[in-house]
Design a protein around this motif. Structure first.
Motif, PDB file in Angstrom:
ATOM      1  N   PRO A  73       6.287  13.579  -0.562  1.00  0.00           N
ATOM      2  CA  PRO A  73       7.091  12.508   0.060  1.00  0.00           C
ATOM      3  C   PRO A  73       8.036  13.020   1.154  1.00  0.00           C
ATOM      4  CG  PRO A  73       7.200  12.376  -2.333  1.00  0.00           C
ATOM      5  CD  PRO A  73       6.550  13.679  -2.003  1.00  0.00           C
ATOM      6  N   ILE A  74       8.195  12.182   2.167  1.00  0.00           N
ATOM      7  CA  ILE A  74       9.186  12.462   3.224  1.00  0.00           C
ATOM      8  C   ILE A  74      10.466  11.760   2.765  1.00  0.00           C
ATOM      9  CG2 ILE A  74       9.749  12.053   5.663  1.00  0.00           C
ATOM     10  CD1 ILE A  74       6.725  11.842   6.188  1.00  0.00           C
ATOM     11  N   PRO A  75      11.626  12.396   2.877  1.00  0.00           N
ATOM     12  CA  PRO A  75      12.854  11.737   2.390  1.00  0.00           C
ATOM     13  C   PRO A  75      13.305  10.606   3.314  1.00  0.00           C
ATOM     14  CG  PRO A  75      13.366  13.886   3.292  1.00  0.00           C
ATOM     15  CD  PRO A  75      11.887  13.765   3.362  1.00  0.00           C
ATOM     16  N   SER A  76      12.536   9.529   3.331  1.00  0.00           N
ATOM     17  CA  SER A  76      12.834   8.397   4.219  1.00  0.00           C
ATOM     18  C   SER A  76      12.837   7.106   3.414  1.00  0.00           C
ATOM     19  CB  SER A  76      11.749   8.252   5.292  1.00  0.00           C
ATOM     20  OG  SER A  76      11.476   9.465   5.910  1.00  0.00           O
ATOM     21  N   LEU A  77      13.610   6.145   3.903  1.00  0.00           N
ATOM     22  CA  LEU A  77      13.502   4.786   3.360  1.00  0.00           C
ATOM     23  C   LEU A  77      12.129   4.287   3.804  1.00  0.00           C
ATOM     24  CD1 LEU A  77      15.274   2.422   2.055  1.00  0.00           C
ATOM     25  CD2 LEU A  77      15.408   1.559   4.385  1.00  0.00           C
ATOM     26  N   LEU A  78      11.318   3.829   2.851  1.00  0.00           N
ATOM     27  CA  LEU A  78       9.928   3.511   3.193  1.00  0.00           C
ATOM     28  C   LEU A  78       9.666   2.010   3.133  1.00  0.00           C
ATOM     29  CD1 LEU A  78       7.062   4.494   3.809  1.00  0.00           C
ATOM     30  CD2 LEU A  78       6.709   4.790   1.352  1.00  0.00           C
ATOM     31  N   TYR A  79       9.172   1.491   4.250  1.00  0.00           N
ATOM     32  CA  TYR A  79       8.836   0.057   4.329  1.00  0.00           C
ATOM     33  C   TYR A  79       7.345  -0.080   4.583  1.00  0.00           C
ATOM     34  CZ  TYR A  79       8.363  -4.622   6.364  1.00  0.00           C
ATOM     35  OH  TYR A  79       7.967  -5.905   6.647  1.00  0.00           O
ATOM     36  N   LEU A  80       6.697  -0.916   3.785  1.00  0.00           N
ATOM     37  CA  LEU A  80       5.280  -1.214   4.018  1.00  0.00           C
ATOM     38  C   LEU A  80       5.132  -2.706   4.304  1.00  0.00           C
ATOM     39  CD1 LEU A  80       3.512   0.827   1.161  1.00  0.00           C
ATOM     40  CD2 LEU A  80       4.119   1.577   3.455  1.00  0.00           C
ATOM     41  N   GLN A  81       4.206  -3.031   5.178  1.00  0.00           N
ATOM     42  CA  GLN A  81       4.010  -4.431   5.568  1.00  0.00           C
ATOM     43  C   GLN A  81       3.400  -5.229   4.416  1.00  0.00           C
ATOM     44  OE1 GLN A  81       5.470  -5.528   8.250  1.00  0.00           O
ATOM     45  NE2 GLN A  81       4.800  -7.552   7.621  1.00  0.00           N
ATOM     46  N   TYR A  82       3.342  -6.520   4.601  1.00  0.00           N
ATOM     47  CA  TYR A  82       2.966  -7.548   3.631  1.00  0.00           C
ATOM     48  C   TYR A  82       1.859  -7.180   2.642  1.00  0.00           C
ATOM     49  CZ  TYR A  82       1.330 -12.221   2.279  1.00  0.00           C
ATOM     50  OH  TYR A  82       0.944 -13.319   1.587  1.00  0.00           O
ATOM     51  N   GLY A  83       0.812  -6.455   3.077  1.00  0.00           N
ATOM     52  CA  GLY A  83      -0.338  -6.155   2.210  1.00  0.00           C
ATOM     53  C   GLY A  83       0.042  -5.422   0.931  1.00  0.00           C
ATOM     54  N   ALA A  84       1.215  -4.760   0.945  1.00  0.00           N
ATOM     55  CA  ALA A  84       1.640  -4.029  -0.247  1.00  0.00           C
ATOM     56  C   ALA A  84       2.052  -4.982  -1.366  1.00  0.00           C
ATOM     57  CB  ALA A  84       2.778  -3.085   0.101  1.00  0.00           C
TER      58      ALA A  84
END
Lengths: 402, 515
Positions: A235-246
């Motif tokens: 993992p990259i230490p980032s806040l992770l956002y995934l689009q609608y399909g998730a």
């Protein structure tokens, strides 16, 4: 057609890659028609539904479906989304002068309607444009930062886009809003084509850029699942956002607990209030526990809104009865509707639902842009923003805890 | 009969007194109250006027004081003495009541050494008079300000105008190019001074007329900071000053345009009065407020002048170098705009060291932050926003329609004139084109595809292109496609163009001609 019924058409992907959603769209419409007809329909006339399969949702297929429905004399076309038609279906529909309500979530709709409001008077988008996903996410991340729920280690944001206009627009909107809210882009949005199998390569590039936020606007659940599995390997230490399909069941099934902590948003979903929960229960009773009310609710709400507007307007009109349908369109604009998904209030110029809190500050005047954080597979996704719909708090993902 | 008549007459008189629309009180020669009407007693919350009959002056004054209807001074004893004397002396006086009513009391002696007092409500006429006086004062002040302003504006405008006249004359006379350039540069400065003055005149005029209505919204302060950097960076550099703008992530609640004008006036002022060092613009959060601060290392302002600095036409420096570029209006406008916004301005300064001007704004909710776009459309956020597209089309009507469509999608459109040499036009481009859209048959028997190849040669790399044609011959279309160009048949439909553009730019594998 019988005089005692009102024919309503729907262009739905019953086959092809989006058939799961297409079936939910059909379910939602059938449930709404049943409820309206039980209460004597529209001014005493029962609604009769006609479905046309749009398959892969290409411009050719969607235009063909629109023409067949118009030839069948439908008074309105109400459906979920058809990504890929590029608004081509607006032309035969505008020629016929019937009402068209879709949930394509595309900024193109604003542009087409505003280019000739008189011609496209009947074309409505029952959810806000995908553009708002971009701006809304940047506000969401800034809100987490400003309220101290999350302390970003730097100001950098990386954006990865798919190749479809939907993904590109969201990525562009994120990129253009970022600087105003204090975020620096590490690069122009990185565009990846679908299906993306080798995410590791992209992730290595992104890791070197060291972003505090990583936003993926690709929306196919398969691509997103492959991404997430690859991401969790290192993992990259980032806040992770995934689009609608998730939000799709298939994503959850493929990724399982490795998705816990991911942020996902939707411009139209089911708030967990009395109306939203009540609808979901009814939907599950009607279509089984594996059905998806969050998808079915889209055309469901729009058919109800249309029935109310048509009743106030004094009735509906078929192809060519443009003046009658203008009155219906005016009533759709004039009377907001508090649906199971929140308030549908059409913007006068865009003829698209206005989002809350992205475009209005009053939750009673907009369709909520909901932000979820995925929890463990046995738990419901946590609805963490915006107030007053939120029912849980943001939790720092495991990969950000060290 | 006479007695009956007298009795009737007496009743009529009493009835008439009670019916009067103002209060009346009749006193005997022994200074006791003979009669008052309801209109009189009502003012002191006494329902039965006859209950006051027979009271002495002292007793009536006591009764009035007890009624607590009049606004009385703290020293009641003194008031009672004055009131008793007033009643006995037939002086004109006023009663001010706690409910805001004002009555005038007129007093006259009667033939039999008694007195008659009349109590009349004059509240409305007093209010009208006050309103008129306020309006008159306002108008006098506005006239005075206008005259003062016009006198000063007249002086300040005359100076650059006079210089301009001389410079124009010299410019016409001179044959030396270098001298002419210098004169033109100086004329430009004079014109910008006049522009500033007229802009300030407009601001002052709007403020005086109360025409500035703030439009309050929530927005990111960074939008103002970025614009300030763009506006003043060059100006500061030219003067040899550093100009630093510290980034800020906060949202504020204010009027974007008015707040920007205030900060812009602060920065302009700071640069004007700073000869060495620099100017810094930044924000500081204190509680739920954000302070926008402009720091300079300029001449500073003495404590005495700090009071006057926000007055019209006040100029802190007596040096001619500062005076000729200063109208003394910027800070006054900033102060008045801040008053309109109900936001506080403050100043800290040390002579010869520098100053800090700041304005305080409430911090806003980031969710409510408005990105400052009047319309959400593809122009600002579409998939093609920011791309550069070259268009080759001779038909003016078709060209206009195509350019309008592409610009609506946020595209930077470049129309190449193929009747001129293409090379210089390509070399002048700021950004490389992302796409070319060309008509197939251009004037002069030129084929669009040939021009595309010429452009590619100049760019030294292939730029994707779409060919549009009204010619529907299958052979021709096939030939163009074989050259690697997708073809659209005229009239081009926006959805068709959109699909092919999207595919070329984002999904080239879907374009058979490119593969």
């Amino acid at each position: 057609m019988h005089d005692t019924t009102i024919p309503i058409g729907s262009m739905v992907p019953l086959s092809g890659p989006s058939s799961a959603d297409g079936n939910e769209f059909r379910n939602g419409l059938e449930l709404a028609a049943e409820e309206i007809n039980q209460r004597s329909g529209i001014l005493g006339k029962k609604i009769r539904l006609f479905f046309e399969d749009t398959g892969t949702q290409s411009a050719t297929e969607v235009v063909r479906a629109a023409r067949i429905l118009i030839d069948n004399g439908v008074h309105a076309i109400i459906n979920g989304y058809n990504i890929g038609s590029q608004n081509s279906e607006y032309e035969p529909i505008a020629d016929a002068g019937v009402i068209y309500i879709h949930h394509n979530t595309l900024l193109q709709h604003h542009d087409t309607v505003m280019s000739n409001p008189d011609r496209y008077f009947g074309c409505f988008m029952g959810d806000p444009a995908e553009y708002w996903y971009g701006q809304g996410f940047i506000k969401f991340a800034s809100w987490l930062r400003d309220t101290g729920q999350w302390e970003p280690r730097n100001r950098k944001i990386a954006i990865v886009s798919g190749t479809k206009p939907y993904s590109v627009v969201i990525a562009n909107a994120m990129a253009s809003a970022s600087p105003q809210f204090g975020w620096d882009l590490v690069s122009r949005p990185i565009v990846v084509s679908s299906p993306t199998r080798n995410w590791k390569e992209y992730l290595d590039t992104i890791r070197n850029l060291d972003p505090a936020i990583l936003a993926i606007t690709q929306f196919y659940s398969g691509d997103l699942a492959r991404f997430q599995l690859s991401f969790m390997e290192n993992p990259i230490p980032s806040l992770l956002y995934l689009q609608y399909g998730a939000l799709h069941r298939s994503f959850k099934e493929a990724v399982g607990e490795k998705a816990a902590g991911v942020i996902v948003g939707t411009m139209i979903g089911l708030p967990r209030d009395e109306m939203g929960r009540g609808f979901a229960e009814k939907y599950f009773r009607s279509f089984g526990p594996d059905s998806t009310p969050e998808v079915g609710c889209q055309p469901y709400t729009s058919l109800h809104h249309y029935a109310i507007a048509a009743s106030i307007a004094g009735g509906t009109g078929g192809p060519g009865e443009i003046e009658k349908n203008r009155v219906v369109a005016d009533c759709l604009l004039r009377y907001p509707y508090r649906s199971v998904a929140g308030t549908i209030r059409y913007h006068r110029k865009w003829q698209a639902a206005v989002p809350y809190p992205d475009a209005v500050h009053d939750p009673s005047l907009g369709l909520p842009h909901l932000f979820y954080q995925i929890r463990n597979p046995d738990q419901e996704h946590a609805l963490i923003a915006p107030d007053p719909y939120a029912d849980a708090k943001f939790v720092l993902p495991t990969w950000l805890q060290n | 009969m006479n007695k009956l008549l007298d009795q009737n007459t007496n009743d009529d008189v009493v009835s008439a007194i009670d019916s009067l629309g103002f209060g009346i009180a009749i006193w005997s020669s022994e200074n006791s109250l003979v009669k008052c009407n309801l209109e009189f007693s009502r003012h002191f919350d006494i329902d039965d006027p006859d209950s006051l009959a027979g009271l002495s002056v002292k007793q009536l004054v006591e009764k009035i004081a007890q009624a607590s209807r009049l606004i009385l001074p703290e020293n009641r004893r003194e008031w009672r003495c004055q009131e008793e004397q007033a009643i006995l002396s037939n002086k004109l006086s006023q009663y001010r009541f706690v409910d805001g009513t004002i009555c005038e009391v007129k007093r006259w002696p009667t033939k039999n050494d008694g007195k008659v007092h009349c109590l009349q409500d004059i509240t409305q006429s007093v209010r009208n008079k006050r309103t008129l006086e306020k309006e008159r004062d306002k108008s006098t002040e506005a006239e005075r300000t206008k005259s003062r302003f016009l006198r000063a504006a007249n002086h300040d405008l005359r100076q650059p105008l006079a210089s301009l006249k001389i410079m124009i004359y010299n410019c016409l006379e001179t044959k030396d190019t270098q001298e002419r350039d210098q004169l033109l540069h100086n004329m430009d400065i004079s014109v910008s001074i006049m522009e500033d003055l007229l802009g300030a005149l407009l601001n002052i005029g709007q403020l005086d007329a109360g025409r500035i209505e703030p439009k309050i919204s929530t927005f990111q302060i960074s939008t103002i900071l970025d614009r300030m950097r763009l506006q003043f960076e060059h100006q500061a550099q030219e003067k040899g000053l550093t100009f630093r703008v510290m980034p800020s992530k906060h949202a504020v609640v204010s009027d974007r345009a008015l707040l920007e004008r205030i900060v812009s006036n602060f920065v302009a002022n700071a640069i004007k009065y700073t000869e060495t060092g620099g100017v810094l613009l930044g924000c500081r959060k204190r509680g739920d407020r954000l302070y926008l601060e402009v720091w300079d290392t300029g001449i500073g302002i003495s404590l005495d002048d700090q009071e006057k600095i926000f007055q019209e036409f006040f100029r802190v420096s007596s040096e001619q170098a500062h005076r000729k570029h200063s109208l003394g209006l910027g800070l006054n406008i900033a102060k008045r705009l801040a008053d309109v916004l109900k936001q506080e301005i403050s100043l800290k300064s040390v002579p010869k060291k520098g100053s800090v001007f700041s304005i305080k704004a409430p911090i806003g909710n980031v969710w409510h932050s408005d990105i400052g776009e009047p319309e959400i459309s593809e122009r600002i956020g579409g998939e093609f926003t920011g791309l550069t597209v070259i268009v080759l089309e001779d038909d003016e009507i078709l060209l206009d329609a195509l350019v309008a469509l592409l610009e609506r999608w946020g595209i930077n459109v470049i129309h190449l004139d193929h009747s001129q040499e293409i090379g210089p036009q390509i070399r002048e481009l700021d950004t490389e084109p992302d796409l070319i859209i060309t008509d197939y048959r251009l004037h002069g028997a030129i084929q669009g595809t040939d021009l595309v190849l010429e452009v590619n040669d100049l760019l030294e790399k292939p730029c994707p292109a779409i060919v549009v044609t009204a010619d529907t011959q299958p052979d021709l279309i096939e030939r163009i496609k074989k050259q690697g160009f997708p073809v659209l048949i005229k009239p081009v439909s926006p959805p068709g163009l959109r699909v092919i553009m999207h595919n070329i730019l984002y999904e080239p594998e879907l374009v058979p001609e490119l593969n």
